[in-house]
Design an enzyme around this catalytic site. Structure first.
Site, mmCIF file in Angstrom:
data_model
loop_
_atom_site.group_PDB
_atom_site.id
_atom_site.type_symbol
_atom_site.label_atom_id
_atom_site.label_comp_id
_atom_site.label_asym_id
_atom_site.label_seq_id
_atom_site.Cartn_x
_atom_site.Cartn_y
_atom_site.Cartn_z
ATOM 1 N N SER A 129 -7.281 7.173 -1.563
ATOM 2 C CA SER A 129 -5.901 7.650 -1.651
ATOM 3 C C SER A 129 -4.981 6.720 -0.899
ATOM 4 O O SER A 129 -5.372 6.116 0.118
ATOM 5 C CB SER A 129 -5.842 9.051 -1.024
ATOM 6 O OG SER A 129 -4.517 9.412 -0.755
ATOM 7 N N TYR A 153 -7.832 14.989 6.311
ATOM 8 C CA TYR A 153 -8.057 14.590 4.915
ATOM 9 C C TYR A 153 -7.999 13.062 4.795
ATOM 10 O O TYR A 153 -8.902 12.426 4.231
ATOM 11 C CB TYR A 153 -6.999 15.238 4.001
ATOM 12 C CG TYR A 153 -6.894 14.576 2.658
ATOM 13 C CD1 TYR A 153 -7.888 14.757 1.703
ATOM 14 C CD2 TYR A 153 -5.816 13.738 2.347
ATOM 15 C CE1 TYR A 153 -7.802 14.119 0.473
ATOM 16 C CE2 TYR A 153 -5.727 13.105 1.128
ATOM 17 C CZ TYR A 153 -6.719 13.295 0.191
ATOM 18 O OH TYR A 153 -6.644 12.659 -1.014
ATOM 19 N N LYS A 157 -10.930 9.943 3.851
ATOM 20 C CA LYS A 157 -10.836 8.860 2.858
ATOM 21 C C LYS A 157 -11.067 7.510 3.528
ATOM 22 O O LYS A 157 -11.757 6.639 2.986
ATOM 23 C CB LYS A 157 -9.471 8.906 2.161
ATOM 24 C CG LYS A 157 -9.272 10.146 1.290
ATOM 25 C CD LYS A 157 -10.308 10.239 0.175
ATOM 26 C CE LYS A 157 -10.220 11.500 -0.647
ATOM 27 N NZ LYS A 157 -11.304 11.664 -1.624
HETATM 28 N N1 UFG Z 1 8.407 17.644 -1.931
HETATM 29 C C1 UFG Z 1 9.497 18.485 -1.908
HETATM 30 N N2 UFG Z 1 9.295 19.806 -2.173
HETATM 31 C C2 UFG Z 1 8.052 20.315 -2.457
HETATM 32 C C3 UFG Z 1 6.938 19.433 -2.473
HETATM 33 C C4 UFG Z 1 7.159 18.097 -2.205
HETATM 34 O O1 UFG Z 1 10.622 18.074 -1.655
HETATM 35 O O2 UFG Z 1 7.929 21.540 -2.662
HETATM 36 C C5 UFG Z 1 8.626 16.208 -1.694
HETATM 37 C C6 UFG Z 1 7.881 15.658 -0.486
HETATM 38 O O3 UFG Z 1 8.630 15.848 0.684
HETATM 39 C C7 UFG Z 1 7.714 14.191 -0.890
HETATM 40 C C8 UFG Z 1 7.552 14.240 -2.400
HETATM 41 O O4 UFG Z 1 8.107 15.507 -2.795
HETATM 42 O O5 UFG Z 1 8.880 13.465 -0.591
HETATM 43 C C9 UFG Z 1 6.128 14.169 -2.878
HETATM 44 O O6 UFG Z 1 5.352 15.167 -2.218
HETATM 45 P P1 UFG Z 1 3.869 15.528 -2.703
HETATM 46 O O7 UFG Z 1 3.388 16.637 -1.822
HETATM 47 O O8 UFG Z 1 3.857 15.751 -4.169
HETATM 48 O O9 UFG Z 1 3.071 14.180 -2.460
HETATM 49 P P2 UFG Z 1 2.769 13.384 -1.113
HETATM 50 O O10 UFG Z 1 3.193 11.973 -1.360
HETATM 51 O O11 UFG Z 1 3.294 14.039 0.090
HETATM 52 O O12 UFG Z 1 1.186 13.527 -1.032
HETATM 53 C C10 UFG Z 1 0.365 12.913 -1.993
HETATM 54 C C11 UFG Z 1 -0.962 13.643 -2.085
HETATM 55 C C12 UFG Z 1 -1.754 13.511 -0.811
HETATM 56 C C13 UFG Z 1 -1.824 12.080 -0.402
HETATM 57 C C14 UFG Z 1 -0.446 11.463 -0.331
HETATM 58 C C15 UFG Z 1 -0.469 10.005 0.020
HETATM 59 O O13 UFG Z 1 -0.758 15.015 -2.349
HETATM 60 O O14 UFG Z 1 -3.059 13.977 -1.052
HETATM 61 O O15 UFG Z 1 0.171 11.596 -1.598
HETATM 62 O O16 UFG Z 1 -1.059 9.280 -0.948
HETATM 63 F F1 UFG Z 1 -2.393 12.030 0.829
#
Ligand code: UFG
Length: 353
Positions: A129, A153, A157
């Site tokens: 990841s 998590y 990885k």
């Molecule tokens: N976000 C919102 N509202 C929500 C959910 C997310 O505004 O309800 C925003 C987050 O703050 C972020 C973006 O949307 O700016 C993406 O968030 P995600 O949770 O979809 O994805 P992340 O990049 O935080 O996390 C993903 C994977 C993890 C991994 C990470 C880094 O879910 O497993 O990418 O690769 F670790």
């Protein structure tokens, strides 16, 4: 002489990425075997895989920490390579339950590798990841960027990659590809398989999908004061079917005698939360009410891939844009509650002994 199609074992085969990779591999002519313990997936996926591939899935219900169960899969048949998806993946949950994450994610990897080794199978594709980059210093993020983990998590990885590197150093016959996924989203264009979050979705697109469908009243946007063009977080969203094709390319590389590799799988383009919301509203024709909320702890402002190595070494490039990701996610969202196949499990041939 015509050689038989390579046989590939998928662990976590019925999960979101596993199921899409199963379809892509079957379409590419591989013989696919699947194991999954259904801890974050459902047996109904097997029925849909049968429809998509035209073949009864060869499947065994098993947890990858159970060496005896994996033994029964390997004994009596040649397996050329393994794609190891099976793992827990919720960042927040990993902070609350570190032992479960270390036991499942590292225990499962170790057990899989040991059983593989005992059966002379030494080709592995590992689901890593972009989380291993921690808070990135430079964008886009190349594979040689500094690594760090900010939660258990992510730590699993990082350590998983290290275990495989140590194995490759100890025994030149072991070859693996660690695929560092950016943000997989979307679903198969058929609407038959996709992500099935249990409870409240942790990730942006499945949450937006449920708001569009009227299942949740609004999206909370976690922060609009980041140093990004519109103030909301930027990520490299990648269509899950493109991601599945990346696994086919990685397997092809290994089975052609290619070397051990670590490769980013992303589009190389970032999209903000607001861009995702707007694209989803357009694809679904629905309004997506949003409220600005505080930043989510642990989030970085922006993260996108330098995806050039995947192009150069694997010949892989993402093909699908944000509109297609949202359109396919929406098709999955609106069709998933209307399928009758959950009562039809007997159609699937279970071949595990
Ligand atoms: N976000 C919102 N509202 C929500 C959910 C997310 O505004 O309800 C925003 C987050 O703050 C972020 C973006 O949307 O700016 C993406 O968030 P995600 O949770 O979809 O994805 P992340 O990049 O935080 O996390 C993903 C994977 C993890 C991994 C990470 C880094 O879910 O497993 O990418 O690769 F670790």
């Amino acid at each position: 002489m015509v050689s038989a199609a390579p046989t590939v074992l998928l662990t976590g085969a019925c999960g979101y990425i596993g199921s899409h990779t199963w379809v892509a591999l079957a379409q590419a002519g591989y013989r696919v075997l699947g194991v999954d313990d259904f801890s974050n997936s459902s047996p109904a996926v097997l029925t849909r895989l049968q429809r998509l591939t035209g073949q009864a899935p060869a499947f065994k219900q098993a947890n990858v920490c159970n060496a005896a169960a994996l033994e029964t899969v390997f004994s009596g048949q040649r397996i050329d390579a393994v794609v190891h998806f099976a793992a827990l993946k919720a960042v927040g949950e990993s902070t609350a339950q570190p032992l479960a994450y270390y036991a499942n994610n590292l225990g499962g990897l170790l057990t899989t590798c040991r059983v593989m080794q005992a059966h002379g199978c030494r080709r592995l594709v590992f689901s890593s990841s972009a989380t291993v980059y921690g808070a990135p210093q430079h964008l886009p993020i190349a594979e040689d960027a500094p690594l760090s983990a900010t939660n258990p998590y992510g730590q699993t990885k990082l350590v998983g990659e290290t275990i495989l590197q140590d194995l490759a150093r100890a025994d030149a016959a072991w070859r693996h590809v660690s695929l560092r996924y950016f943000n997989p989203v979307g679903a198969h264009e058929s609407g038959l398989i996709g992500e099935e979050p249990r409870g409240t979705p942790n990730n942006l697109m499945p949450y937006v999908a449920q708001v569009a469908a009227g299942l949740r009243p609004y999206l909370q946007i976690f922060g609009n004061d980041y140093p990004t063009p519109d103030g909301t977080g930027v990520r490299d969203y990648l269509h899950v079917v493109d991601l599945a094709q990346g696994h086919v390319a990685a397997l092809c590389h290994l089975l052609d005698g290619g070397d051990t590799l670590t490769v980013n799988l992303g589009t190389g383009r970032g999209s903000s939360v607001l861009e995702v919301v707007n694209a989803y509203a357009k694809a679904s024709g629905r309004e997506i009410p949003c409220h600005i909320a505080p930043r989510r702890p642990g989030d970085v402002a922006a993260c996108w891939a330098d995806a050039s190595r995947a192009g150069e070494v694997l010949g892989w490039r993402a093909q699908r844009g944000l509109g297609e990701m949202c359109g396919d996610s929406w098709r999955w969202q609106i069709t998933r509650d209307h399928r009758a196949d959950t009562q039809n499990q007997s159609a699937v041939l279970f071949t595990g002994r």
